[in-house]
Design an enzyme around this catalytic site. Structure first.
Site, PDB file in Angstrom:
ATOM      1  N   LYS A   1       0.714  -1.231   0.094  1.00 51.75           N
ATOM      2  CA  LYS A   1      -0.094  -0.273  -0.005  1.00 51.75           C
ATOM      3  C   LYS A   1       0.586   1.035  -0.120  1.00 51.75           C
ATOM      4  O   LYS A   1       0.037   2.159   0.181  1.00 51.75           O
ATOM      5  CB  LYS A   1      -1.015   0.616   1.625  1.00 51.75           C
ATOM      6  CG  LYS A   1      -1.796  -0.880   1.501  1.00 51.75           C
ATOM      7  CD  LYS A   1      -2.514  -1.126   3.020  1.00 51.75           C
ATOM      8  CE  LYS A   1      -2.410  -2.589   2.899  1.00 51.75           C
ATOM      9  NZ  LYS A   1      -3.332  -2.589   4.586  1.00 51.75           N
ATOM     10  N   GLY A   2       2.007   0.786   0.177  1.00 51.74           N
ATOM     11  CA  GLY A   2       3.171   1.832   0.725  1.00 51.74           C
ATOM     12  C   GLY A   2       2.833   3.028  -1.078  1.00 51.74           C
ATOM     13  O   GLY A   2       3.219   4.584  -0.324  1.00 51.74           O
TER      14      GLY A   2
ATOM     15  N   GLU B   1       7.413   2.142  -5.712  1.00 50.50           N
ATOM     16  CA  GLU B   1       7.901   1.899  -4.501  1.00 50.50           C
ATOM     17  C   GLU B   1       8.114   2.652  -3.972  1.00 50.50           C
ATOM     18  O   GLU B   1       8.409   4.480  -4.199  1.00 50.50           O
ATOM     19  CB  GLU B   1       8.757   0.737  -4.418  1.00 50.50           C
ATOM     20  CG  GLU B   1       8.755  -0.221  -3.507  1.00 50.50           C
ATOM     21  CD  GLU B   1       7.887  -0.406  -2.931  1.00 50.50           C
ATOM     22  OE1 GLU B   1       7.133   0.035  -2.353  1.00 50.50           O
ATOM     23  OE2 GLU B   1       8.102  -1.631  -2.843  1.00 50.50           O
ATOM     24  N   ASP B   2       7.319   2.770  -2.494  1.00 52.18           N
ATOM     25  CA  ASP B   2       7.359   3.473  -1.306  1.00 52.18           C
ATOM     26  C   ASP B   2       8.952   4.039  -0.824  1.00 52.18           C
ATOM     27  O   ASP B   2       9.905   5.071  -0.979  1.00 52.18           O
ATOM     28  CB  ASP B   2       6.734   3.405  -0.350  1.00 52.18           C
ATOM     29  CG  ASP B   2       7.149   2.171   0.554  1.00 52.18           C
ATOM     30  OD1 ASP B   2       7.827   1.241   0.012  1.00 52.18           O
ATOM     31  OD2 ASP B   2       6.337   1.395   0.837  1.00 52.18           O
TER      32      ASP B   2
ATOM     33  N   ASP C   1      14.422  -1.574   0.610  1.00 51.25           N
ATOM     34  CA  ASP C   1      15.556  -1.458   1.402  1.00 51.25           C
ATOM     35  C   ASP C   1      16.538  -3.093   1.392  1.00 51.25           C
ATOM     36  O   ASP C   1      17.734  -2.913   0.593  1.00 51.25           O
ATOM     37  CB  ASP C   1      14.519  -2.324   2.595  1.00 51.25           C
ATOM     38  CG  ASP C   1      15.281  -2.225   4.134  1.00 51.25           C
ATOM     39  OD1 ASP C   1      15.898  -2.277   4.152  1.00 51.25           O
ATOM     40  OD2 ASP C   1      14.537  -3.607   5.033  1.00 51.25           O
TER      41      ASP C   1
ATOM     42  N   LYS D   1      17.344   2.697   1.096  1.00 53.03           N
ATOM     43  CA  LYS D   1      17.752   2.775   1.942  1.00 53.03           C
ATOM     44  C   LYS D   1      19.070   1.711   1.449  1.00 53.03           C
ATOM     45  O   LYS D   1      19.967   0.985   1.758  1.00 53.03           O
ATOM     46  CB  LYS D   1      17.391   1.992   3.149  1.00 53.03           C
ATOM     47  CG  LYS D   1      16.182   2.268   3.848  1.00 53.03           C
ATOM     48  CD  LYS D   1      15.727   1.345   4.984  1.00 53.03           C
ATOM     49  CE  LYS D   1      14.609   2.179   5.669  1.00 53.03           C
ATOM     50  NZ  LYS D   1      14.197   0.972   6.269  1.00 53.03           N
TER      51      LYS D   1
ATOM     52  N   PHE E   1      13.804   3.440  10.617  1.00 50.55           N
ATOM     53  CA  PHE E   1      13.054   2.901   9.952  1.00 50.55           C
ATOM     54  C   PHE E   1      12.187   4.303   9.792  1.00 50.55           C
ATOM     55  O   PHE E   1      12.074   5.114  10.509  1.00 50.55           O
ATOM     56  CB  PHE E   1      11.931   1.963  11.132  1.00 50.55           C
ATOM     57  CG  PHE E   1      11.187   1.692  11.131  1.00 50.55           C
ATOM     58  CD1 PHE E   1      10.895   0.606  10.005  1.00 50.55           C
ATOM     59  CD2 PHE E   1       9.749   1.714  10.933  1.00 50.55           C
ATOM     60  CE1 PHE E   1       9.887  -0.178   9.607  1.00 50.55           C
ATOM     61  CE2 PHE E   1       8.646   1.079  10.105  1.00 50.55           C
ATOM     62  CZ  PHE E   1       8.950  -0.110   9.559  1.00 50.55           C
ATOM     63  N   VAL E   2      11.601   4.036   8.681  1.00 44.74           N
ATOM     64  CA  VAL E   2      10.178   5.348   8.633  1.00 44.74           C
ATOM     65  C   VAL E   2       9.579   5.380   8.214  1.00 44.74           C
ATOM     66  O   VAL E   2       9.311   3.879   7.470  1.00 44.74           O
ATOM     67  CB  VAL E   2      11.692   6.428   7.455  1.00 44.74           C
ATOM     68  CG1 VAL E   2      13.185   7.220   7.581  1.00 44.74           C
ATOM     69  CG2 VAL E   2      11.443   5.353   6.150  1.00 44.74           C
TER      70      VAL E   2
ATOM     71  N   ASP F   1       3.751   2.810   6.424  1.00 45.53           N
ATOM     72  CA  ASP F   1       3.397   2.997   7.654  1.00 45.53           C
ATOM     73  C   ASP F   1       4.201   2.160   8.984  1.00 45.53           C
ATOM     74  O   ASP F   1       5.502   1.610   8.999  1.00 45.53           O
ATOM     75  CB  ASP F   1       2.682   1.703   7.810  1.00 45.53           C
ATOM     76  CG  ASP F   1       2.660   0.309   7.770  1.00 45.53           C
ATOM     77  OD1 ASP F   1       3.266   0.352   6.443  1.00 45.53           O
ATOM     78  OD2 ASP F   1       1.891  -0.475   8.102  1.00 45.53           O
TER      79      ASP F   1
ATOM     80  N   ARG G   1       1.024   6.679   7.560  1.00 52.47           N
ATOM     81  CA  ARG G   1       0.242   6.666   6.362  1.00 52.47           C
ATOM     82  C   ARG G   1       0.845   8.106   5.434  1.00 52.47           C
ATOM     83  O   ARG G   1       1.161   8.453   4.895  1.00 52.47           O
ATOM     84  CB  ARG G   1      -0.135   5.678   5.525  1.00 52.47           C
ATOM     85  CG  ARG G   1       0.503   3.836   5.569  1.00 52.47           C
ATOM     86  CD  ARG G   1      -0.801   3.253   4.860  1.00 52.47           C
ATOM     87  NE  ARG G   1      -0.197   1.582   4.884  1.00 52.47           N
ATOM     88  CZ  ARG G   1       0.391   0.781   4.773  1.00 52.47           C
ATOM     89  NH1 ARG G   1       1.527   1.268   3.783  1.00 52.47           N
ATOM     90  NH2 ARG G   1       0.338  -0.327   5.501  1.00 52.47           N
TER      91      ARG G   1
HETATM   92  P1  IMP Z   1      12.493  -5.802   0.760  1.00 55.89           P
HETATM   93  O1  IMP Z   1      12.037  -6.274   0.142  1.00 55.89           O
HETATM   94  O2  IMP Z   1      13.095  -5.502   2.164  1.00 55.89           O
HETATM   95  O3  IMP Z   1      13.707  -3.880  -0.216  1.00 55.89           O
HETATM   96  O4  IMP Z   1      11.593  -4.385   1.456  1.00 55.89           O
HETATM   97  C1  IMP Z   1      10.796  -3.319   1.106  1.00 55.89           C
HETATM   98  C2  IMP Z   1      10.046  -3.347   1.653  1.00 55.89           C
HETATM   99  O5  IMP Z   1       9.918  -3.357   2.530  1.00 55.89           O
HETATM  100  C3  IMP Z   1       8.943  -2.171   1.481  1.00 55.89           C
HETATM  101  O6  IMP Z   1       8.138  -1.957   0.380  1.00 55.89           O
HETATM  102  C4  IMP Z   1       8.063  -1.305   2.732  1.00 55.89           C
HETATM  103  O7  IMP Z   1       6.733  -1.874   2.929  1.00 55.89           O
HETATM  104  C5  IMP Z   1       9.102  -1.925   3.681  1.00 55.89           C
HETATM  105  N1  IMP Z   1      10.179  -1.277   4.522  1.00 55.89           N
HETATM  106  C6  IMP Z   1      11.309  -1.635   4.420  1.00 55.89           C
HETATM  107  N2  IMP Z   1      12.030  -0.071   5.408  1.00 55.89           N
HETATM  108  C7  IMP Z   1      10.832   0.253   5.603  1.00 55.89           C
HETATM  109  C8  IMP Z   1      10.886   1.617   6.634  1.00 55.89           C
HETATM  110  O8  IMP Z   1      12.071   1.815   7.200  1.00 55.89           O
HETATM  111  N3  IMP Z   1       9.856   1.923   7.308  1.00 55.89           N
HETATM  112  C9  IMP Z   1       8.218   1.365   6.434  1.00 55.89           C
HETATM  113  N4  IMP Z   1       8.371  -0.024   5.327  1.00 55.89           N
HETATM  114  C10 IMP Z   1       9.832  -0.448   5.503  1.00 55.89           C
HETATM  115 MG    MG Z   2       5.788  -1.870   0.125  1.00 54.16          MG
END
Ligand code: IMP
Ligand code: MG
Length: 182
Positions: free
Chosen positions: A45-46, A100-101, A104, A132, A153-154, A160, A166
């Site tokens: 949803k982000g 994408e939001d 990570d 990140k 953590f943002v 969220d 959000r």
């Molecule tokens: P990845 O697969 O580790 O790159 O994860 C990406 C997803 O993790 C994002 O779409 C977010 O939903 C969640 N996420 C990663 N870091 C944060 C954060 O700092 N705050 C909130 N959601 C996060």
């Molecule tokens: Mg997300």
């Protein structure tokens, strides 16, 4: 619902986010001006808040769709991504822009990029509000980045913690989720 959390401290102001989104929109508009069929896919949803603001400033014909994977802390192994909602638009021979939001570890986007390429999209590019970079575990080419941030953590602007915050119009910093947040 957990107890009320204090308002997150500001990392990126509402105005800075708005200005950066306008700049991204101008760049994307230039890059896709010759595209025959552009499909913009938001990761639920982000990405929703970012996507609305971004796409309203892109003055090109485009289609909108959404994709959703399993949640961030679903108790699964890193790298194991589940599809919760698939797109409805056929993307074969189309230009796909994934929105994408935050990126990570990169597992989510790596999986989605590979899937859409496998489905025969003409091109697949990636636009994220936040990156990140220091946390990356798998390689992902990111075409458009709003802001690179440290390992914090943002929340806000779509992001969220346990579905809270959000709707903040700025990016704020929270204590990371604990096991009790699951
Ligand atoms: P990845 O697969 O580790 O790159 O994860 C990406 C997803 O993790 C994002 O779409 C977010 O939903 C969640 N996420 C990663 N870091 C944060 C954060 O700092 N705050 C909130 N959601 C996060
Ligand atoms: Mg997300």
């Amino acid at each position: 619902m957990s107890q009320k959390r204090p308002l997150p401290r500001e990392l990126i102001s509402a105005q800075a986010v708005k200005d950066r989104i306008s700049a991204l929109a101008r760049q994307i508009e230039i890059d896709y001006q010759d595209s025959e069929e552009l499909v913009c896919i938001g990761i639920l949803k982000g990405a929703v808040f970012f996507m609305v603001d971004l796409l309203q400033q892109i003055h090109l014909p485009l289609a909108v769709d959404f994709f959703q994977t399993s949640s961030y802390r679903g108790g699964q192994e890193a790298g194991e991504i589940r599809i919760r909602k698939d797109i409805e638009i056929l993307i074969r021979d189309k230009d796909v822009l994934l929105i994408e939001d935050i990126i990570d570890t990169g597992y989510t986007l790596r999986t989605i990029l590979d899937l859409f390429r496998f489905r025969g999209a003409r091109s697949v590019k990636l636009c994220t509000l936040l990156d990140k970079k220091a946390k990356r575990e798998v390689e992902v080419d990111v075409d458009y980045v709003g802001f690179e941030i440290d390992d914090l953590f943002v929340v806000g602007y779509g992001l969220d913690i346990e579905e809270q915050f959000r709707n903040l119009d700025y990016i704020g910093v929270c204590d990371p989720p604990t096991d009790q947040d699951k």
